[in-house]
Design an enzyme around this catalytic site. Structure first.
Site, PDB file in Angstrom:
ATOM      1  N   PRO A 109       0.831  -1.209   0.000  1.00 52.62           N
ATOM      2  CA  PRO A 109       0.000   0.000   0.000  1.00 52.62           C
ATOM      3  C   PRO A 109       0.868   1.263   0.000  1.00 52.62           C
ATOM      4  O   PRO A 109       1.915   1.304   0.657  1.00 52.62           O
ATOM      5  CB  PRO A 109      -0.797  -0.104   1.307  1.00 52.62           C
ATOM      6  N   ASP A 257      25.863 -29.932   1.451  1.00 52.60           N
ATOM      7  CA  ASP A 257      26.589 -29.291   2.549  1.00 52.60           C
ATOM      8  C   ASP A 257      25.795 -29.375   3.849  1.00 52.60           C
ATOM      9  O   ASP A 257      26.346 -29.682   4.910  1.00 52.60           O
ATOM     10  CB  ASP A 257      26.869 -27.829   2.178  1.00 52.60           C
ATOM     11  N   ALA A 262      31.117 -32.160   6.566  1.00 52.59           N
ATOM     12  CA  ALA A 262      32.154 -31.459   5.805  1.00 52.59           C
ATOM     13  C   ALA A 262      31.596 -30.132   5.296  1.00 52.59           C
ATOM     14  O   ALA A 262      30.437 -29.784   5.526  1.00 52.59           O
ATOM     15  CB  ALA A 262      32.621 -32.336   4.640  1.00 52.59           C
ATOM     16  N   ASN A 346      45.235 -30.739   6.966  1.00 54.20           N
ATOM     17  CA  ASN A 346      45.596 -31.092   8.339  1.00 54.20           C
ATOM     18  C   ASN A 346      45.157 -32.507   8.695  1.00 54.20           C
ATOM     19  O   ASN A 346      45.892 -33.253   9.328  1.00 54.20           O
ATOM     20  CB  ASN A 346      44.965 -30.100   9.324  1.00 54.20           C
ATOM     21  N   THR A 348      42.356 -34.242   6.478  1.00 58.03           N
ATOM     22  CA  THR A 348      41.645 -34.899   5.379  1.00 58.03           C
ATOM     23  C   THR A 348      42.553 -35.905   4.687  1.00 58.03           C
ATOM     24  O   THR A 348      43.681 -35.566   4.316  1.00 58.03           O
ATOM     25  CB  THR A 348      41.162 -33.846   4.359  1.00 58.03           C
ATOM     26  N   ARG A 379      48.298 -30.676  -4.428  1.00 64.43           N
ATOM     27  CA  ARG A 379      47.723 -30.977  -3.111  1.00 64.43           C
ATOM     28  C   ARG A 379      48.794 -31.531  -2.196  1.00 64.43           C
ATOM     29  O   ARG A 379      49.799 -32.098  -2.654  1.00 64.43           O
ATOM     30  CB  ARG A 379      46.594 -32.009  -3.276  1.00 64.43           C
ATOM     31  N   HIS A 751      34.961 -18.699   4.188  1.00 68.52           N
ATOM     32  CA  HIS A 751      34.937 -18.286   5.599  1.00 68.52           C
ATOM     33  C   HIS A 751      33.783 -17.309   5.831  1.00 68.52           C
ATOM     34  O   HIS A 751      33.518 -16.441   4.997  1.00 68.52           O
ATOM     35  CB  HIS A 751      36.253 -17.613   5.989  1.00 68.52           C
ATOM     36  N   ALA A 773      52.131   1.458   5.814  1.00 69.00           N
ATOM     37  CA  ALA A 773      52.539   1.524   7.226  1.00 69.00           C
ATOM     38  C   ALA A 773      53.954   0.994   7.443  1.00 69.00           C
ATOM     39  O   ALA A 773      54.549   1.245   8.499  1.00 69.00           O
ATOM     40  CB  ALA A 773      51.560   0.730   8.078  1.00 69.00           C
ATOM     41  N   GLY A 774      54.489   0.258   6.459  1.00 70.66           N
ATOM     42  CA  GLY A 774      55.855  -0.251   6.604  1.00 70.66           C
ATOM     43  C   GLY A 774      55.960  -1.759   6.708  1.00 70.66           C
ATOM     44  O   GLY A 774      57.048  -2.305   6.923  1.00 70.66           O
TER      45      GLY A 774
END
Length: 1092
Positions: A109, A257, A262, A346, A348, A379, A751, A773-774
């Site tokens: 509306p 998923d 996993a 690590n 798998t 891999r 992520h 910044a270095g």
């Protein structure tokens, strides 16, 4: 991923349903959704207000600033709306860089109002709390609200009051509207919290004398809170960003998923592109996309996706075949490339996941060759050598060009090869096989020296643990600089035996005096001991049902490693923080709702506890301690020299990329001093800066490596620290996700935190700020190793780092199961089976997958044929078996087996006990005549005896003819069960020689006594022999063997079990009490001299 945008319609539906406020919210549920398929007549029936009110129409496809883009039709009647839609619906439109079709529209509306009645309100989440923004001017021309708006931050776990809103946000609002707005904003904030929103914006919010109107709304919710909010959310659909279609393949992978432990992600960017990726790991998938875009492949990049978290072979196959199906639909003039990449895993098993990919490649070998696809593979990780071998082998056997590389090759080097920017080596150097690391190659049987006494740069003090500093009263407790030492002890929450064994092997190879795991907590069993290996020796670690007992009995523990699930991680972490001995907690679980994570962070900050995670693999301190599966298998620990400290410390978001950093740093420097993966969530428990400052204050660390990421602003604190002189050690930094700014539409990476909400959060902006910044910032991830090497060489040259002499670590025996996996040993199996295999994704009966069994409608007889005889029997044979089971199912309660079952049931015994008592009566006298009858009749027939000779011989020998005789039935009162079977056998069996012989015997026996008929046991026995001998599936020897080993009695046992179970259930249902046999049915015959 956590924060996901929802449609405006969904957001308003939630608000109208669940907001609790005294303000009068108008036009509740007055909206109608329109697509190209909409039936307008039906729409008018469902929403009659469309015919009576003035209307507004606008696309509902996550498009910002629709008013300024001319995409809102205002103050129209229904016909006007339809006319307006003719020029907009299904038309292509450009919004920013994104081009897309306008497909979904919302009609609402029209609300007449003045500019003074428009307001702006927004709530969004940050690490510290939720910010409420309010501006007294709303609408299209609101401008830069960040600069203009009044704002109020509600700290985590705090509540918002109407008084706060009135005092801090509504200072420029007319008095007559303050009460309404204050109530509405508090109600909105409570709704935002209750339904796990992460972002909620209303512009304009209109307040008139009649009430409150929500005109335009944009919102995101925390999708990980689905298990908490499912009842209120219902079945949510998350629309794709404007400019990107929603493909069914994406939905299919999202469904996989959701059903898997996993992580499986797929986003289609350009289905016609020639560059396709299949990358393992959330961080690695971003790095590969970055490199493709850096090398000019952005327009040809077809997809973004990742698979990680140890998916099964079947899950990897399903994922791979989806990619291969998509990439072989349209040809490309240059052919196509598939990049199967990944960091060093690590935990798998690379070989297992590659088997799934190899299966998919074999299935699609024709289309892959037709579309001229070249595959590049890189891999590392557990058993990666075997994985690379099978991948190379499938290339040779199928003729598909597959180039295979391991950890000796830089992770993204294959991208340059695939895009023609660097040559493809003919014979890449291969790293040593897993076995070379774990089997002692030296001639000496002695264990090498315990460990290095010196660091690579300077001596250590005896105790290098820094306890948390005491804070002043009222301030949060200060956190420890040193989290782990050689004496660190931990408790592991969860029955993660593989991870614990990995920690113990690491401890042993680091020459620790004692295991770093003191105990485990697992609430689902009672207290017990769990066996592990400490080097060559077996040891027992205690497992406790509750955390309180574990903490009380192991006061030396100061680290908790939590493998709790996303649903229980919050409660178990909060419980652990109640114990003052705990200084560090690692939370491995991915998918914890952000609101819960922020509460944990607040509590940890107050108590001086460092949290690593959530959504992490953990961290590692070479020579001292490792968290769970960090660093991978022992071969990678040794290859990356993680058994002793180096001079370089790193911090990363990604667990897989942290292992890649271990590899890069070990190849370019003297090794890792400490490394932490803080986790991929938007709000990790500890930040980059927390760990960089620890590294700055740790004397043994000489340089720092940071692997940042698109999303968030944490890297700017490192810039500030460098500028202010708080960070003086060299920092090498690279932020991944530079490709995000090159995509036309928003892409949510693997992520949850990898998403830029403003320009300053992009990886490109952060890399430039760090450079300014270095910090030492490479041009791309490809050059990261070179920059690390250059900085390290300079530190060695100026004497800051003095490399120490290498000392070999102690050898650790390889686990039997892993040695067998690698093909290094063999062992005779304890027993063999040839009928069933449950190890794969699908159950297999005698070589036939269970899906095929049902697809071909084999029935119970067919399954029995597979499991008992390892044959696919003809359809009539399966039917005969099923008929036998039906006719032998029961024969009343008086027979011995049923009687026993009933007595047992009435004695209160359970089903299994009662059934067993009945089955134990089966033998030659009851039910066991099938085998005996088959053997007797077969032997007589095969020896050429005439039926009369057979009968006479059995009489002479004093033996009963098994299968002949019945207590009740006779030649004059035939057994209908036998008649039914006889009719079927005569109609379907190709030959019935033995049955005919038995029927001739019956004629002889019934002439002597009418009840000496061929009974049901005898009939099944002889007919089954005819079946085995004549169905075409068995040799004569095989048929005789099945009779000899008792297969036929199995028919009676299986059939009668149904009846026995029926009697058991009948007695329970009738609630029959304990059975006692009546005295008058027992003849007591005692010796006379005893009864005098």
């Amino acid at each position: 991923m956590s924060a996901k945008a929802i449609s405006e319609q969904t957001g308003k539906e939630f608000l109208y349903k669940y907001i609790c406020t005294s303000a009068a919210v108008k036009n509740r549920f007055h909206y109608a959704s329109v697509t190209a398929e909409t039936d307008w007549n039906l729409l008018k029936q469902e929403h009659p207000w469309l015919l009576t009110e003035r209307l507004v129409v606008k696309p509902d496809q996550l498009i910002k600033r629709r008013g300024k883009l001319g995409l809102v039709g205002i103050n129209l009647d229904l016909q006007g709306v339809q006319e307006w839609l003719k020029t907009h619906l299904m038309k292509e439109t450009t919004v920013g860089k994104a081009k897309g079709l306008l497909k979904n529209f919302l009609i609402e509306p029209f609300v007449p109002h003045t500019q003074e009645e428009e307001f702006y309100v927004c709530i969004y989440a940050t690490r510290e709390g939720d910010h409420v923004l309010f501006h007294h001017e709303g609408g299209v021309e609101v401008g830069d609200v960040d600069a203009k708006a009044q704002r109020l931050m509600v700290a985590v776990d705090n509540k918002l009051s109407e008084h706060q809103v009135t005092e801090q946000l509504l200072t420029q609002v007319p008095d007559d509207k303050k009460q309404v707005l204050a109530s509405f904003i508090v109600g909105l904030f409570n709704l935002y919290e209750d339904l796990y929103f992460t972002y909620l914006e209303i512009n304009p919010l209109v307040v008139t004398q009649n009430g409150v109107y929500i005109l335009d709304m944009a919102a995101k919710i925390d999708a990980t809170a689905d298990y908490i909010c499912k009842a209120k959310w219902g079945d949510l659909e998350f629309p794709p960003p404007f400019g990107r279609e929603a493909y069914p393949e994406e939905a299919y992978i999202a469904d996989l998923d959701a059903k898997s432990g996993a992580s499986l992600k797929l986003t289609l960017l350009n289905p016609r592109g020639r560059i396709w990726t299949m990358v393992a790991g959330g961080g690695a998938s971003v790095v590969y996309s970055d490199t493709i875009c850096d090398l000019g492949g952005v327009d040809e990049l077809a997809n973004y996706g990742e698979y990680s978290g140890a998916p099964s072979e079947q899950q990897t196959y399903d994922y791979a075949k989806t990619i291969l199906s998509l990439m072989t639909r349209e040809k490309h003039v240059q052919g196509k490339v598939l990049i199967i990449g990944g960091s060093i895993a690590n935990f798998t098993n690379v070989a297992a996941t590659f088997k799934g990919i190899v299966r998919a490649i074999k299935d699609y070998q024709g289309p892959l060759k037709e579309h001229e696809v070249t595959i590049f593979v890189r891999r590392g990780g557990p058993n990666y050598q075997e994985g690379l071998r099978v991948m190379g082998e499938v290339g040779k056997t199928t003729g598909i060009p597959i180039h295979v590389f391991g950890t000796e090759t830089h992770m993204t080097a294959i991208v340059g090869m695939a895009l023609g920017h660097r040559p493809i080596p003919n014979q890449p150097p291969m790293d040593a096989h897993t076995a070379n690391f774990l089997l002692n190659a030296s001639n000496s049987g002695m264990t090498p020296a315990t460990t290095r006494t010196a660091s690579f740069s300077e001596p250590r003090t005896p105790n290098d643990t820094t306890p948390a500093k005491k804070s002043k009263a009222g301030l949060p407790a200060a956190k420890a600089t040193t989290l782990f030492s050689k004496r660190t002890k931990s408790i592991v929450w969860g029955m993660q035996t593989r991870a614990v064994q990995g920690m113990l092997d690491f401890d042993y190879v680091c020459s620790r005096d004692e295991p770093s795991v003191a105990a485990m907590v697992y609430p689902f069993t009672g207290d017990h001991k769990q066996k592990f290996y400490w080097g060559h020796k077996e040891i027992l670690l205690p497992v406790y049902k509750n955390m309180a007992d574990a903490m009380k009995k192991h006061s030396e523990v100061d680290v908790l490693i939590s493998f709790a699930s996303l649903r229980s991680a919050f409660d178990s972490t909060v419980e652990a923080m109640q114990y003052s001995q705990i200084h560090t907690i690692a939370i491995i679980a991915e998918g914890i709702p952000e609101a819960q994570t922020r509460k944990m962070i607040k509590m940890a900050d107050e108590k001086g506890i460092t949290i690593i995670g959530p959504a992490t693999v953990g961290g590692i301190k070479p020579g001292c301690f490792k968290i769970g599966n960090t660093g991978g298998m022992l071969d990678n620990i040794l290859a990356s020299k993680l058994y002793r400290p180096g001079s370089v410390a790193y911090v990363s978001r990604s667990g897989g990329m942290s292992n890649e950093l271990n590899n890069i740093i070990s190849r370019t420097t003297d090794g890792v001093y400490e490394g932490v993966a803080i986790g991929g969530d938007r709000y990790p428990g500890s930040t980059f800066m927390d760990h960089v400052l620890r590294y700055q204050d740790t004397p043994g660390i000489k340089m720092i490596v940071v692997l940042g990421e698109v999303g968030g602003t944490e890297e700017y604190k490192i810039c500030q620290g460098i500028r202010e002189g708080r960070i003086t050690k060299p920092v090498v930094c690279w932020c991944i996700g530079t490709c995000a700014t090159m995509f036309a539409s928003e892409v949510q990476f693997g992520h949850a935190g990898a998403c830029a909400n403003q320009a300053s959060e992009t990886a490109v902006a952060k890399n430039q700020a760090l450079r300014d910044a270095g910090a030492f910032v490479p041009k791309s991830f490809d050059e990261l190793g070179n920059v690390i090497r250059t900085v390290y060489d300079d530190l060695v040259a100026n004497g800051t780092i003095i490399p120490a002499q290498e000392v070999p670590p102690p050898t650790v025996p390889m686990d039997y199961s892993w040695a067998r996996e690698l093909g290094l040993i063999r062992k005779p199996a304890s027993f063999m089976t040839s009928i069933c295999d449950e190890r794969g994704q699908e159950l297999i009966y005698a070589g036939m997958p269970i899906t095929e069994v049902f697809k071909e409608e084999m029935g119970l007889g067919g399954v029995l044929g597979l499991l008992w005889f390892q044959r696919r029997l003809p359809r009539y044979a399966c039917q005969f078996i099923e008929m036998c089971l039906m006719v032998t199912a029961d024969h009343g309660p008086a027979v011995s087996g049923a009687h026993n079952t009933i007595v047992c049931a009435r004695a209160g015994k359970d089903l299994i006990s009662s059934l067993t008592s009945g089955l134990l009566t089966i033998g030659d006298r009851f039910g066991g005549a099938l085998d005996a009858a088959a053997k007797q009749f077969s032997k007589a027939f095969d020896s050429g005896m005439l039926p009369m000779e057979f009968v006479n011989k059995m009489k002479k020998d004093g033996k009963l003819i098994m299968g002949i005789g019945h207590r009740v039935k006779s030649i004059n009162n035939p057994d209908m069960r036998v008649q039914i079977l006889k009719d079927f056998v005569k109609q379907h069996f190709t030959s019935t020689q033995l049955l005919d012989y038995a029927l001739d015997v019956e004629k002889i026996t019934t002439s002597k006594k009418p009840n000496l008929i061929l009974n049901v046991d005898g009939f099944i026995g002889v007919a089954f022999v005819d079946l085995l001998r004549t169905c075409g599936g068995f040799t004569r020897d095989e048929a005789d063997e099945f009779v000899e080993i008792g297969a036929l009695n199995g028919i009676f046992v299986l059939g009668r079990s149904m009846g026995f179970i029926g009697h058991y259930l009948d007695q329970k249902r009738l609630k029959q009490g304990l059975y006692r046999h009546p005295w008058d049915d027992i003849s007591y015959v005692l010796p006379e001299h005893m009864s005098m």
